[in-house]
Each structure stands twice: as structure tokens, then as C-alpha cells.
Motif scaffolding. Sequence first.
Motif, mmCIF file in Angstrom:
data_model
loop_
_atom_site.group_PDB
_atom_site.id
_atom_site.type_symbol
_atom_site.label_atom_id
_atom_site.label_comp_id
_atom_site.label_asym_id
_atom_site.label_seq_id
_atom_site.Cartn_x
_atom_site.Cartn_y
_atom_site.Cartn_z
ATOM 1 N N GLU A 81 0.999 -1.248 0.253
ATOM 2 C CA GLU A 81 -0.050 0.106 -0.098
ATOM 3 C C GLU A 81 0.914 1.393 -0.085
ATOM 4 O O GLU A 81 1.694 1.246 0.894
ATOM 5 N N GLU A 82 0.882 1.850 -0.900
ATOM 6 C CA GLU A 82 1.548 3.295 -0.853
ATOM 7 C C GLU A 82 1.010 4.418 -1.829
ATOM 8 O O GLU A 82 0.424 3.940 -2.825
ATOM 9 N N TYR A 83 1.281 5.511 -1.587
ATOM 10 C CA TYR A 83 1.162 6.476 -2.418
ATOM 11 C C TYR A 83 2.444 7.430 -2.903
ATOM 12 O O TYR A 83 3.237 7.785 -1.978
ATOM 13 N N LYS A 84 2.995 7.680 -4.202
ATOM 14 C CA LYS A 84 3.896 8.167 -4.225
ATOM 15 C C LYS A 84 3.785 9.054 -5.591
ATOM 16 O O LYS A 84 3.122 8.772 -6.489
ATOM 17 N N LYS A 85 4.807 10.076 -5.748
ATOM 18 C CA LYS A 85 4.900 11.135 -6.962
ATOM 19 C C LYS A 85 5.832 10.215 -7.830
ATOM 20 O O LYS A 85 6.513 9.600 -7.493
ATOM 21 N N PRO A 86 5.617 10.603 -9.091
ATOM 22 C CA PRO A 86 6.346 9.880 -10.281
ATOM 23 C C PRO A 86 7.716 10.430 -10.161
ATOM 24 O O PRO A 86 7.777 11.635 -9.551
ATOM 25 N N LEU A 116 8.748 -2.217 -0.108
ATOM 26 C CA LEU A 116 7.365 -1.997 0.560
ATOM 27 C C LEU A 116 6.458 -3.288 0.770
ATOM 28 O O LEU A 116 5.851 -3.403 1.552
ATOM 29 N N VAL A 125 0.379 13.949 -9.924
ATOM 30 C CA VAL A 125 -0.353 12.593 -10.101
ATOM 31 C C VAL A 125 0.471 11.569 -9.421
ATOM 32 O O VAL A 125 1.760 11.483 -9.167
ATOM 33 N N ASP A 126 -0.179 10.455 -9.246
ATOM 34 C CA ASP A 126 0.316 9.370 -8.488
ATOM 35 C C ASP A 126 1.256 8.401 -9.233
ATOM 36 O O ASP A 126 0.742 8.252 -10.556
ATOM 37 N N MET A 152 -10.021 10.375 -4.531
ATOM 38 C CA MET A 152 -9.522 10.010 -3.013
ATOM 39 C C MET A 152 -10.065 11.398 -2.265
ATOM 40 O O MET A 152 -10.607 11.263 -0.819
ATOM 41 N N THR A 168 4.083 7.416 3.227
ATOM 42 C CA THR A 168 4.385 7.472 1.920
ATOM 43 C C THR A 168 3.634 8.315 1.207
ATOM 44 O O THR A 168 3.572 8.406 -0.030
ATOM 45 N N ASP A 178 3.000 11.896 -0.237
ATOM 46 C CA ASP A 178 3.583 13.171 -0.296
ATOM 47 C C ASP A 178 2.760 14.390 0.441
ATOM 48 O O ASP A 178 1.629 14.319 0.323
ATOM 49 N N GLU A 228 1.978 17.412 -0.485
ATOM 50 C CA GLU A 228 1.030 17.923 -1.192
ATOM 51 C C GLU A 228 -0.333 17.315 -1.167
ATOM 52 O O GLU A 228 -1.576 17.738 -0.969
#
Lengths: 157, 231, 230
Positions: A127-132, A143, C33-34, C44, C183, C185, C187
Motif C-alpha cells: 500500500e503506498e502513494y508516491k509521486k512519479p 514496501l 499525479v500518483d 480520493m 508514504t 507526499d 501536497e
Amino acid sequence: MANKGKARWIIGGVVIAGAILGISFLNLGDNLIYFYTPSEAQAKAAELKEQTIKVGGMVLPGSVKWQPEGLSLDFMMTDLKGHNISVHHNGTPPDMFKEGQGVVVEGRISTDGQSLAARNLMVKHSEEYKKPGAEHSSMDKELLEKSLFKGQQSLGK
Amino acid sequence: MKATAFDQYVTLVRQGLRAEFVDKERLVSPVLFALTMLILFAFALGDLDQSLRIKVYLAETLLTALFALQLSFSRLFEPDRQDRVFDLLRTYPVSYSSLFLAKYTLVLILGSATLIPTMLFGAFLHQSANQSLFSWLVLGISILALAGLGALGVLLSVLTLKAQARQILYPILYFPLTTPVLLAAIQSARLCLEAGVTSPELKSWIGLLVGFDTIYITLGILLFTELMDES
Amino acid sequence: MFNSEDKREFLIGSVLQTFIIFHWCLAFFYAPVDIHQGPVYRIMFLHVPSAITAFASSLALCVFSVLSLRNRSERLMAWSKGTAEVGLLFTILTLATGSIWGRPTWGTWWTWDARLTTTFLLALLYAGYLLLYGSMAPGPGRTRVCAVLGILIFADVPIIYKSVTWWRTLHQPPSMIRQGGSTMDPEILWTLVAGIFVMSLYAAWLVRVRGRNILLADEIESASYASFGT
């Protein structure tokens, strides 16, 4: 009249709180969602062999053998540290099942800890959220491992 | 001489039982409903794979019986509405906990009378040479499930007493609220039949079932007395 | 045409609307953008605040219910009903946005994960509450019955959530919010926080407007009966 009501609520509150505490302290819920890592399962194989247990690991790339006629699936489950368990499962694997994927299998482990007869096969994600801009575009391996193995704790000593 | 709470309880239970036996059709309909469903399922599904058989057995028996019982739960206070017995009871200084426990006992007695035959008959219909669906523990689990469901059943029955659209209203409140008990019961029973008594998961689910029952019975009594109290 | 009360409500409503528009700008232009899901994750910012609001409404409903039991006040019935309506609205919004989000990310419109299941059951409970309200005659009896139901719903939701979690954890598709948020970001995190803030304010205002409407309606009804005798 009001006092009697108060007493009742207090007793009731204590009973309910007791039930909730009982559930938490007996780790009743945790026993349902935690699983052994391959190394733990192998270490305890002798004492666990009669029980249905859950073991979580990653599908070793190159180890999947699938026979559609008999609906028979065989693969190696690894903890990426050298402990591998060979898993056998009868039935169609879930949609997301593939090599390198995190899985949790439920079944009986052999006495020597080398193989597991799986009754149930579940796929686990990270599970994660990241910027490119990160180094790779596939799911972050670290992870994934962390999420797989964060459930590792000694199940009921 | 004012009767003690226990005497009140006993009297109310006997009154309830007598009222139930007056209208025999009400008593028998849940059992008949459940048994009919079992036979229909047997025809529709035919022979099943071993792995499926347990899940289907539980769905047919436990769930069907509980659904049938839900119908009779919603009518728990019907006998009391006749001849304004309910209002009379409220004017008499009866202990509300006794009233709740009396109705609850009724639920347990009549519910078991539906649940046990259904589960036994289902086990009989679906048995096979190498798989037995009969288990004392599973019967015990279903009674435990009844314990939790009955508590909420009594409370909801009073809540919806004066409401109009009871047929739809009761289930729409009853099933979401009792989901934890249903989940714990089905999972326990399934694990018991599939994995046997040694499974640590089974112990967890049964423990949860007992915990949920405790919470629901307590909540039931508390809120019931709160509702009936008029000051 | 507008009296001063209506003008004030209109002003508050307009301010809240601009907050919402500002938040949408944040969601579309400020948050990046994710890496895995692409732009679709932006839903979300609607989904999570709706979920939080839907569940916060159950807390508000419980508070109003307890108060109405203690004070025996008919006015609190109106506020409770308004809260239940707003709760139902945001629960449905949560389910809809969750479903739309699930389709491209998990591949399916629906799944029995703990959060969606609990939200679905909560929607049924709110609907049941409103049904109960509608099917009883007005009066102290109805207030008491609805109050008890309000307390029961709030007490039961955590139990439902926990039991479904234990039932489904290992089957769960990727979580929407990582436990620590570490994890996520900055913003993204801040846009989310802004969204929660805006939506809660908006929901509170909706409850206020709705509660006053119901009270007015009750007043009109009692006035019309009162004039009957004369």
C-alpha cells in the motif's frame, strides 16, 4: 429512579468494557489476521503439523506450475532470505496471483517444513502513494516485503 | 406483597409460552419454512463438491433458520399488544430487566426449537460417505449465535412496535446491526467443519462470538430499560 | 423577499461553496499525479472526506440522541433527523466514489473489504432510521424510540467494522490510506486534510439548515391543527 438507572448503566458499561478488553487482550482478532513467515513456519513445523496455519511470502519467480485439467497449482513460496516452502493447491488461483506476488496461504505444513498443502490462497498487496520520479515503476519491492512481513509475530506462544 | 424480580421473570416466561402455544401456527411456521428451504436447495443444487458442501450447508441451515426466526422476532410483542397487555405491564411496577429477560428466554427456547431440527435435518440431507456435517460444536455455535441475535431481536422488536412498515423496517435494521454475530458464527462453524477443533482461528472466532454476545445482551438490557422508563 | 435570517444562511452557504471550489482547485492542480494509479486517484479527495463525514455523522447522531433522551426535547428530534439525512447522503457519496475509484484500480466495481462493507451497512442503518422516523406518529414516543436507535447505531458501527476487518483483512485489495501516511507526499496529504475540513464544515451547515427546516415544518403543522379548534 435516576440512581437506579445510573447504577445499571455503570454495571452495563463495565461489562461491555470487560468484553472489549477481553477480546483485545486475548488477541482474538490478531490471531485471525497475522500469519507466519516461511522461516517461522519451518522452525515450528513439528509442533504445527496438525493445525491449519497461515503462512505469508512471495511467489518465487519461475516456480509456478499450473495444470488446468486437474486444477492443480504448485509453486515455491519464499521469504527472499533463503527459506522456501513448496505449496500445493487444488483449485483456480485468484485473479492477481502471479510470480513475484505476495501471497498468504492457509493449510497444513509437513513435518519437515518443506511443503504445505494449501486449502486457501490469498493475494496480498502493498500500500503506498508516491509521486512519479521514483527509480522504478513497478510496485516498490521493499514496501511489498514490509507489508507482507509486518504481520510476522509469534502466533500464540 | 410485591413479587421479586425473579418471580416476575418466571411468570412472564410462562405467560409468554402460554401465549405462543395458543397460536400454534406461529410456532410451527419458522421450522416449516426452514425445512422447506432445505428440501428446495437439495433439489436445486444436487450433488455438491466436498469443498462446497460445508459452505452450502451453513448457508442453507444456519442462515435460513435465522432468517425465518427474524420474522418471528419482529412479532415478539404481538401477544402483548392484544388486550393492551403491554400497556398494563408498563403501569405495573414490573422490573424492565425481567421483562427483557423473559422475552429473551422465549426467544432462546423457540429459536432453538427451530434451529436444532433445521441443522440436524440439513446434516442428514447433505451427508456423504467421507464427510459428516454433524458436530456438537456447530450446534453449540448456532445457539451462541441465537443468543446474540435474540438480544438485538428483542430490542428491535420493541423499537418497531408502533411503527407501520414493520415488514421492511425490521430486516433493514436487524441485519446490519447483527452482522458481527453472523460473521463470527458462520466463520466458526465453517472452520469447525473444515479444519477441525484444533484450528487456532476457530478459537478466535468463537471467542469473538462470545464477546459479541456479551456486548449485545448488555446493550439490549440497557437500552430496553432506557426506552421503557418514563419519568 | 429575503429576511435577514435567510440572507445570513445564503452568505454562509456561499462562503462554503467557495471553500469547496478552492479545494477542487487544490485537488486538480496542486496535488501531483500518483506514481501507480495516475490521475484517477484524485477521487480520493472526495472519497475520504465523505467517509469521515459519514461516520462523524453517526457520532453526532448519538450525541443528539443521548441529549434528547435526557432533556425530553422535541427540538432535538429535528436535529437528529437532519443528522441522519446528511449521514445517509455522505454515506451514499462514499460508496459511489469508492466504487468509481475501485474500478480502474482494483478492476472491480465492488469488493467486500472492511471499509466498503461497513459503509454499506451504515447506509442501511441510516435509511432504517429514517424509515422508522417516517412510520411513527410524531410525539415523545417517536423521539425516544429514534434516540435509542441512534445510540444503538453508533455503538454498533465500531463492532461491525472490526468484525468485517477480521473477516476480510487478508483478502483486502490495496488500502486507500497507508497506516502511517508516511508514504503520502505532503501536497497530497495537505489537500486531503483541507478536503476533510471543508466537507465537515459543509455537512455541519447542511445539518443546521435541515434541522431548522424540520422545526419550521413541525411548527406549521402544529399551528394548522391548533387553528382547527377555533
